[in-house]
Design a protein around this motif. Structure first.
Motif, PDB file in Angstrom:
ATOM      1  N   TYR A   7       0.853  -1.186   0.000  1.00  0.00           N
ATOM      2  CA  TYR A   7       0.000   0.000   0.000  1.00  0.00           C
ATOM      3  C   TYR A   7       0.889   1.236   0.000  1.00  0.00           C
ATOM      4  O   TYR A   7       1.764   1.380   0.860  1.00  0.00           O
ATOM      5  CB  TYR A   7      -0.887   0.025   1.240  1.00  0.00           C
ATOM      6  CG  TYR A   7      -1.708  -1.227   1.421  1.00  0.00           C
ATOM      7  CD1 TYR A   7      -2.984  -1.328   0.887  1.00  0.00           C
ATOM      8  CD2 TYR A   7      -1.197  -2.322   2.124  1.00  0.00           C
ATOM      9  CE1 TYR A   7      -3.742  -2.481   1.053  1.00  0.00           C
ATOM     10  CE2 TYR A   7      -1.941  -3.477   2.286  1.00  0.00           C
ATOM     11  CZ  TYR A   7      -3.212  -3.553   1.757  1.00  0.00           C
ATOM     12  OH  TYR A   7      -3.954  -4.694   1.918  1.00  0.00           O
ATOM     13  N   VAL A   8       0.665   2.126  -0.977  1.00  0.00           N
ATOM     14  CA  VAL A   8       1.472   3.338  -1.112  1.00  0.00           C
ATOM     15  C   VAL A   8       0.529   4.534  -1.049  1.00  0.00           C
ATOM     16  O   VAL A   8      -0.468   4.585  -1.775  1.00  0.00           O
ATOM     17  CB  VAL A   8       2.246   3.350  -2.454  1.00  0.00           C
ATOM     18  CG1 VAL A   8       3.072   4.619  -2.581  1.00  0.00           C
ATOM     19  CG2 VAL A   8       3.123   2.118  -2.590  1.00  0.00           C
ATOM     20  N   SER A  13       2.370  15.348   4.894  1.00  0.00           N
ATOM     21  CA  SER A  13       2.759  16.724   4.562  1.00  0.00           C
ATOM     22  C   SER A  13       2.598  17.061   3.078  1.00  0.00           C
ATOM     23  O   SER A  13       2.804  18.203   2.683  1.00  0.00           O
ATOM     24  CB  SER A  13       4.212  16.955   4.978  1.00  0.00           C
ATOM     25  OG  SER A  13       5.064  16.054   4.279  1.00  0.00           O
ATOM     26  N   ILE A  14       2.208  16.100   2.252  1.00  0.00           N
ATOM     27  CA  ILE A  14       2.090  16.297   0.808  1.00  0.00           C
ATOM     28  C   ILE A  14       0.616  16.454   0.426  1.00  0.00           C
ATOM     29  O   ILE A  14      -0.220  15.652   0.824  1.00  0.00           O
ATOM     30  CB  ILE A  14       2.696  15.103   0.028  1.00  0.00           C
ATOM     31  CG1 ILE A  14       4.160  14.892   0.403  1.00  0.00           C
ATOM     32  CG2 ILE A  14       2.537  15.284  -1.471  1.00  0.00           C
ATOM     33  CD1 ILE A  14       5.088  16.019   0.016  1.00  0.00           C
ATOM     34  N   LEU A  15       0.322  17.480  -0.350  1.00  0.00           N
ATOM     35  CA  LEU A  15      -1.040  17.699  -0.829  1.00  0.00           C
ATOM     36  C   LEU A  15      -1.417  16.614  -1.833  1.00  0.00           C
ATOM     37  O   LEU A  15      -0.645  16.286  -2.727  1.00  0.00           O
ATOM     38  CB  LEU A  15      -1.145  19.078  -1.501  1.00  0.00           C
ATOM     39  CG  LEU A  15      -2.499  19.407  -2.119  1.00  0.00           C
ATOM     40  CD1 LEU A  15      -3.568  19.517  -1.042  1.00  0.00           C
ATOM     41  CD2 LEU A  15      -2.411  20.697  -2.900  1.00  0.00           C
ATOM     42  N   ASP A  16      -2.604  16.063  -1.675  1.00  0.00           N
ATOM     43  CA  ASP A  16      -3.108  15.004  -2.551  1.00  0.00           C
ATOM     44  C   ASP A  16      -4.272  15.574  -3.361  1.00  0.00           C
ATOM     45  O   ASP A  16      -5.416  15.531  -2.924  1.00  0.00           O
ATOM     46  CB  ASP A  16      -3.545  13.809  -1.711  1.00  0.00           C
ATOM     47  CG  ASP A  16      -3.991  12.615  -2.534  1.00  0.00           C
ATOM     48  OD1 ASP A  16      -4.146  12.754  -3.765  1.00  0.00           O
ATOM     49  OD2 ASP A  16      -4.203  11.546  -1.942  1.00  0.00           O
ATOM     50  N   CYS A  39      -6.061   8.850  -1.127  1.00  0.00           N
ATOM     51  CA  CYS A  39      -5.914   8.015  -2.318  1.00  0.00           C
ATOM     52  C   CYS A  39      -4.528   7.374  -2.280  1.00  0.00           C
ATOM     53  O   CYS A  39      -3.619   7.887  -1.666  1.00  0.00           O
ATOM     54  CB  CYS A  39      -6.034   8.855  -3.588  1.00  0.00           C
ATOM     55  SG  CYS A  39      -7.681   9.467  -3.875  1.00  0.00           S
ATOM     56  N   GLY A  40      -4.405   6.281  -2.978  1.00  0.00           N
ATOM     57  CA  GLY A  40      -3.111   5.633  -3.005  1.00  0.00           C
ATOM     58  C   GLY A  40      -3.028   4.607  -4.109  1.00  0.00           C
ATOM     59  O   GLY A  40      -3.875   4.543  -4.998  1.00  0.00           O
ATOM     60  N   GLU A  72       5.954   9.809  -0.805  1.00  0.00           N
ATOM     61  CA  GLU A  72       5.021   8.758  -0.449  1.00  0.00           C
ATOM     62  C   GLU A  72       5.579   7.871   0.657  1.00  0.00           C
ATOM     63  O   GLU A  72       6.788   7.718   0.787  1.00  0.00           O
ATOM     64  CB  GLU A  72       4.706   7.882  -1.671  1.00  0.00           C
ATOM     65  CG  GLU A  72       4.038   8.640  -2.798  1.00  0.00           C
ATOM     66  CD  GLU A  72       3.937   7.835  -4.083  1.00  0.00           C
ATOM     67  OE1 GLU A  72       2.890   7.946  -4.739  1.00  0.00           O
ATOM     68  OE2 GLU A  72       4.888   7.117  -4.425  1.00  0.00           O
ATOM     69  N   SER A  73       4.668   7.311   1.407  1.00  0.00           N
ATOM     70  CA  SER A  73       5.051   6.289   2.377  1.00  0.00           C
ATOM     71  C   SER A  73       4.420   4.974   1.926  1.00  0.00           C
ATOM     72  O   SER A  73       3.482   4.977   1.113  1.00  0.00           O
ATOM     73  CB  SER A  73       4.592   6.674   3.780  1.00  0.00           C
ATOM     74  OG  SER A  73       3.204   6.867   3.808  1.00  0.00           O
TER      75      SER A  73
END
Length: 81
Positions: A7-8, A13-16, A39-40, A72-73
């Protein structure tokens, strides 16, 4: 043999922008109870190796290609297949 479920998602802190657009659309479709959406990407891999080698391979795949580690994490689970 192991099945890896990867799962990514964007880091907090990143705008999606895709998630923002979907959230707006769902609010317009009268779902005001929605407060957060993420979302991912989802990957399912089958590896014919030991558990230790499968974990190492999945970790390297995520680091090198499946996730942009700057933005991404990721997390994964290994399941005996």
């Amino acid at each position: 043999m192991y099945r890896a479920k990867v799962y990514v998602t964007y880091k907090d802190s990143i705008l999606d922008p895709q998630a923002e657009a979907i959230t707006t659309a769902l609010h317009q479709l009268d779902f005001p109870e929605l407060t957060q959406l993420t979302c991912g990407k989802y990957f399912e891999l089958v590896l014919d190796t030991t558990r230790e080698k499968a974990a190492l391979a999945v970790e390297q795949m995520c680091q090198k290609l499946l996730a942009n580690v700057n933005m991404e994490s990721y997390r994964y689970e290994l399941i005996a297949a």
